[in-house]
Design an enzyme around this catalytic site. Structure first.
Site, PDB file in Angstrom:
ATOM      1  N   ARG A  69       0.831  -1.212   0.000  1.00  0.00           N
ATOM      2  CA  ARG A  69       0.000   0.000   0.000  1.00  0.00           C
ATOM      3  C   ARG A  69       0.869   1.267   0.000  1.00  0.00           C
ATOM      4  O   ARG A  69       0.488   2.286  -0.590  1.00  0.00           O
ATOM      5  CB  ARG A  69      -0.964  -0.059   1.186  1.00  0.00           C
ATOM      6  N   ASN A 102      -7.834   7.850   7.132  1.00  0.00           N
ATOM      7  CA  ASN A 102      -6.992   7.304   6.062  1.00  0.00           C
ATOM      8  C   ASN A 102      -5.526   7.364   6.451  1.00  0.00           C
ATOM      9  O   ASN A 102      -5.070   8.293   7.120  1.00  0.00           O
ATOM     10  CB  ASN A 102      -7.216   8.084   4.770  1.00  0.00           C
ATOM     11  N   HIS A 119      -5.794   7.002  12.463  1.00  0.00           N
ATOM     12  CA  HIS A 119      -5.398   5.592  12.305  1.00  0.00           C
ATOM     13  C   HIS A 119      -3.959   5.445  11.812  1.00  0.00           C
ATOM     14  O   HIS A 119      -3.578   4.378  11.347  1.00  0.00           O
ATOM     15  CB  HIS A 119      -6.362   4.866  11.369  1.00  0.00           C
ATOM     16  N   SER A 186     -17.879   4.521   6.070  1.00  0.00           N
ATOM     17  CA  SER A 186     -19.031   3.616   6.220  1.00  0.00           C
ATOM     18  C   SER A 186     -19.627   3.669   7.615  1.00  0.00           C
ATOM     19  O   SER A 186     -20.686   3.098   7.857  1.00  0.00           O
ATOM     20  CB  SER A 186     -18.605   2.183   5.893  1.00  0.00           C
TER      21      SER A 186
END
Ligand code: BJW
Ligand code: ZN
Length: 244
Positions: A69, A102, A119, A186
């Site tokens: 990532r 993010n 995070h 979400s």
């Protein structure tokens, strides 16, 4: 639109705005979200790659998940939604608090200067022993060592079961802002998912930007439906049209 007028009034009276972003804001930049079709949790199991236990059991696999990532960041760019939030910061300065779940750096690359990464961040590594955090752009390997104490490094990421950052001071203060807006999340991971409820309990105005209804949709006063890269710039620019 009603929400635009309400925000314009808050800006006119020097009120504050808090924006919480999630994976959906980076989706149009080509970064996969977690949930839903094609999401990261379709391909990887949370318990294999995003818990402290997984890292103890199989550090190579977890490091590879985050190395992949981190490498992807080299091939993506901020989209109009990231730039719109940077324009909002330019206009209202420290009256905006931008909290992101993010771990990418697209807000910073769009020009946002004050981003709370609750995070963690892919572009940093943390010592597993003394917790020193250092900038990191390449891969992290099991043989990499902390410059201060010589112990192993891990991604500077908040895994399930770990306590997110900025919960003591910055985030509680941000939830006192007159407006709480959530973009592309979400509402399924706590404590971030609980923020809208806290804002509502304090009688703040709440706005959701999402392609579809989230788990928290009932707690939002206004819903802006559509891709964040289209909906958010239109909305923010309309709000700023009367702002000097
Ligand atoms: C678009 C779009 C477009 C798409 N435009 N929109 C109750 C209370 C408190 C905690 C818990 C609780 N119950 C359970 C817990 C524990 C747990 C938890 O929440 N589990 C749930 C699964 C139930 N939480 C934790 O463990 C957290 N720590 C914790 O609670 O510590 C205890 C504690 C807290 C407080 C005080 C004291 C102690 C830690 C959570 C760490 C989350 N980590 C992850 C992975 C690591 C980072 C990484 O690898 O990148 O973080 S999980 C993953 O989910 C990632 C994200 O940041 C996070 C949120 O996901 P997000 O951003 O919402 O993405 P998606 O994919 O879910 O949704 C995308 C949305 O975008 C969708 O709605 C789309 O429709 C939309 N969208 N394209 C607009 N173009
Ligand atoms: Zn160390």
């Amino acid at each position: 639109m009603e929400a635009v007028l309400e925000i314009q009034e808050v800006l006119r009276t020097s009120g504050r705005i808090t924006v919480l972003t999630g994976a959906g804001i980076s989706a149009e930049s080509g970064i996969a979200t977690f949930r839903g079709d094609g999401g990261l949790w379709d391909k990887y199991k949370i318990e294999d790659v995003a818990t402290p236990e997984a890292f103890k059991r199989n550090p190579e696999l977890v490091l590879e998940f985050y190395n992949m990532r981190r490498r992807q960041l080299l091939n993506v760019k901020p989209n109009p939604a990231h730039f719109a939030l940077a324009r909002l910061e330019e206009a209202v300065r420290d009256r905006l608090t931008l909290i992101t779940q993010n771990v990418d750096d697209l807000h910073e690359r769009a020009g946002s200067n004050r981003v709370l990464h609750m995070h963690g961040e892919l572009t940093q590594a943390r010592c597993t022993s003394c917790s020193q955090v250092v900038p990191w752009t390449g891969d992290i390997s099991v043989t990499d060592r902390c410059e201060s104490c010589g112990e192993a490094l891990r991604p500077h990421i908040v895994w399930f079961g770990e306590v997110p950052f900025h919960l003591e001071t910055e985030i509680p203060q941000a939830l006192e802002a007159e407006i709480f807006m959530a973009v592309g999340t979400s509402g399924s991971v706590y404590p971030a998912a609980g923020m809208v409820l806290e804002a509502k309990l304090r009688q703040k105005l709440t706005i959701e930007v999402n392609l579809e209804a989230s788990e928290n949709t009932p707690f939002f006063d206004h819903h802006l439906r559509g891709p964040a890269g289209v909906v958010l710039p239109e909305f923010i620019d309309a709000c700023l049209a009367t702002h000097k």
